[in-house]
Design a protein around this motif. Structure first.
Motif, short mmCIF file in Angstrom:
data_model
loop_
_atom_site.label_atom_id
_atom_site.label_comp_id
_atom_site.label_asym_id
_atom_site.label_seq_id
_atom_site.Cartn_x
_atom_site.Cartn_y
_atom_site.Cartn_z
N MET A 192 6.16 8.45 -6.38
CA MET A 192 5.77 8.47 -4.97
C MET A 192 6.04 9.83 -4.35
SD MET A 192 7.17 4.83 -3.50
CE MET A 192 6.61 5.17 -1.84
N GLN A 193 5.14 10.23 -3.45
CA GLN A 193 5.26 11.46 -2.69
C GLN A 193 5.37 11.10 -1.20
OE1 GLN A 193 5.58 14.39 -4.28
NE2 GLN A 193 5.39 13.24 -6.20
N PRO A 194 5.82 12.03 -0.35
CA PRO A 194 5.90 11.76 1.09
C PRO A 194 4.57 11.27 1.66
CG PRO A 194 7.04 13.79 0.58
CD PRO A 194 6.33 13.36 -0.68
N GLY A 195 4.66 10.27 2.55
CA GLY A 195 3.47 9.70 3.17
C GLY A 195 2.86 8.56 2.39
N GLU A 196 3.48 8.18 1.28
CA GLU A 196 2.94 7.09 0.47
C GLU A 196 3.79 5.83 0.62
OE1 GLU A 196 0.70 9.40 -3.14
OE2 GLU A 196 2.79 8.83 -3.46
N ILE A 197 3.12 4.72 0.40
CA ILE A 197 3.76 3.40 0.47
C ILE A 197 3.52 2.70 -0.85
CG2 ILE A 197 3.75 1.16 1.64
CD1 ILE A 197 2.60 2.78 4.10
N LEU A 198 4.56 2.08 -1.36
CA LEU A 198 4.46 1.33 -2.60
C LEU A 198 4.69 -0.14 -2.29
CD1 LEU A 198 4.18 1.58 -5.70
CD2 LEU A 198 6.68 1.60 -5.79
N SER A 199 3.79 -0.98 -2.73
CA SER A 199 3.87 -2.41 -2.50
C SER A 199 4.04 -3.11 -3.85
CB SER A 199 2.59 -2.88 -1.81
OG SER A 199 2.62 -4.27 -1.61
N TYR A 200 5.04 -3.97 -3.95
CA TYR A 200 5.30 -4.71 -5.19
C TYR A 200 5.31 -6.20 -4.90
CZ TYR A 200 7.63 -6.48 -9.35
OH TYR A 200 7.94 -7.18 -10.48
N ASN A 201 4.48 -6.94 -5.63
CA ASN A 201 4.38 -8.38 -5.47
C ASN A 201 5.19 -9.04 -6.59
OD1 ASN A 201 3.43 -11.12 -5.82
ND2 ASN A 201 1.81 -10.60 -4.38
N HIS A 202 6.25 -9.76 -6.19
CA HIS A 202 7.12 -10.42 -7.17
C HIS A 202 6.37 -11.49 -7.97
CE1 HIS A 202 10.99 -8.76 -5.95
NE2 HIS A 202 10.60 -8.89 -4.71
N SER A 203 5.46 -12.20 -7.33
CA SER A 203 4.77 -13.31 -7.99
C SER A 203 3.92 -12.86 -9.16
CB SER A 203 3.89 -14.07 -7.00
OG SER A 203 4.68 -14.61 -5.97
N ASN A 204 3.11 -11.82 -8.94
CA ASN A 204 2.21 -11.39 -10.00
C ASN A 204 2.62 -10.05 -10.62
OD1 ASN A 204 1.40 -9.47 -8.13
ND2 ASN A 204 -0.54 -10.48 -7.68
N GLU A 205 3.74 -9.49 -10.16
CA GLU A 205 4.29 -8.22 -10.64
C GLU A 205 3.30 -7.07 -10.49
OE1 GLU A 205 5.98 -8.69 -14.54
OE2 GLU A 205 7.47 -10.11 -13.84
N LYS A 206 2.46 -7.14 -9.46
CA LYS A 206 1.47 -6.10 -9.22
C LYS A 206 2.04 -5.02 -8.32
CE LYS A 206 -3.26 -5.37 -7.72
NZ LYS A 206 -4.48 -5.99 -7.20
N LEU A 207 1.83 -3.78 -8.73
CA LEU A 207 2.27 -2.60 -7.98
C LEU A 207 1.05 -1.89 -7.41
CD1 LEU A 207 5.04 -1.22 -10.20
CD2 LEU A 207 4.84 -0.53 -7.87
N VAL A 208 1.10 -1.56 -6.10
CA VAL A 208 0.01 -0.83 -5.47
C VAL A 208 0.60 0.31 -4.67
CG1 VAL A 208 -1.93 -0.96 -3.85
CG2 VAL A 208 -1.40 -2.93 -5.30
N LYS A 209 0.09 1.52 -4.88
CA LYS A 209 0.52 2.70 -4.13
C LYS A 209 -0.63 3.17 -3.26
CE LYS A 209 0.76 6.80 -6.03
NZ LYS A 209 1.13 8.00 -6.78
N TYR A 210 -0.33 3.48 -1.99
CA TYR A 210 -1.37 3.96 -1.09
C TYR A 210 -0.76 4.83 0.00
CZ TYR A 210 0.26 -0.01 1.73
OH TYR A 210 1.04 -0.89 2.44
N SER A 211 -1.60 5.65 0.62
CA SER A 211 -1.16 6.46 1.75
C SER A 211 -1.23 5.58 2.99
CB SER A 211 -2.08 7.67 1.94
OG SER A 211 -1.95 8.53 0.85
#
Length: 131
Positions: free
Chosen positions: A26-45
């Protein structure tokens, strides 16, 4: 946990997150979303300032509905809030909360934006109803 999704917002610096299958930088200005149920990781600005405003004693929501707001207030304050909807759709609104305010003061302020009435239940929980 109360929520299946955990998010991290990065203001400055750099961090890495990994689970069993992937590593994300991750870099500044980014958000990381992690879903425990499906273990899916999504990174976005995104708007990291609204997600880190608690550092300054405020919580900023640029678009939230009453049910979601009450759930978040309940989580932040560690108090039970029961929401009773009248079944009509509710609008979203923007709000900035000062976390030093009491729940009754916040609920009174919310009533100015979204017509609700609230009471305290027998067990000390807050009961909020749409009007």
């Amino acid at each position: 946990p109360d929520e299946d999704v955990v998010e991290a917002a990065l203001l400055e610096g750099s961090i890495a997150f990994s689970n069993n299958s992937v590593m994300v930088q991750m870099q500044p200005g980014e958000i990381l979303s992690y879903n425990h149920s499906n273990e899916k990781l999504v990174k976005y600005s995104g708007d990291v300032l609204s997600r880190t405003s608690w550092i300054d004693g405020t919580i900023v929501y640029s678009s939230i509905d009453i049910a979601s707001l009450l759930k978040r207030i309940s989580s932040v304050y560690g108090e039970k809030i029961v929401f009773k909807s009248n079944g009509k759709p509710t609008n979203t609104f923007a709000i900035i909360l000062n976390i030093k305010e009491t729940i009754p003061n916040i609920l009174d302020a919310v009533n100015l934006i979204c017509p609700v009435k609230w009471t305290t239940g027998e067990n000390g929980e807050y009961i909020v109803e749409t009007i």
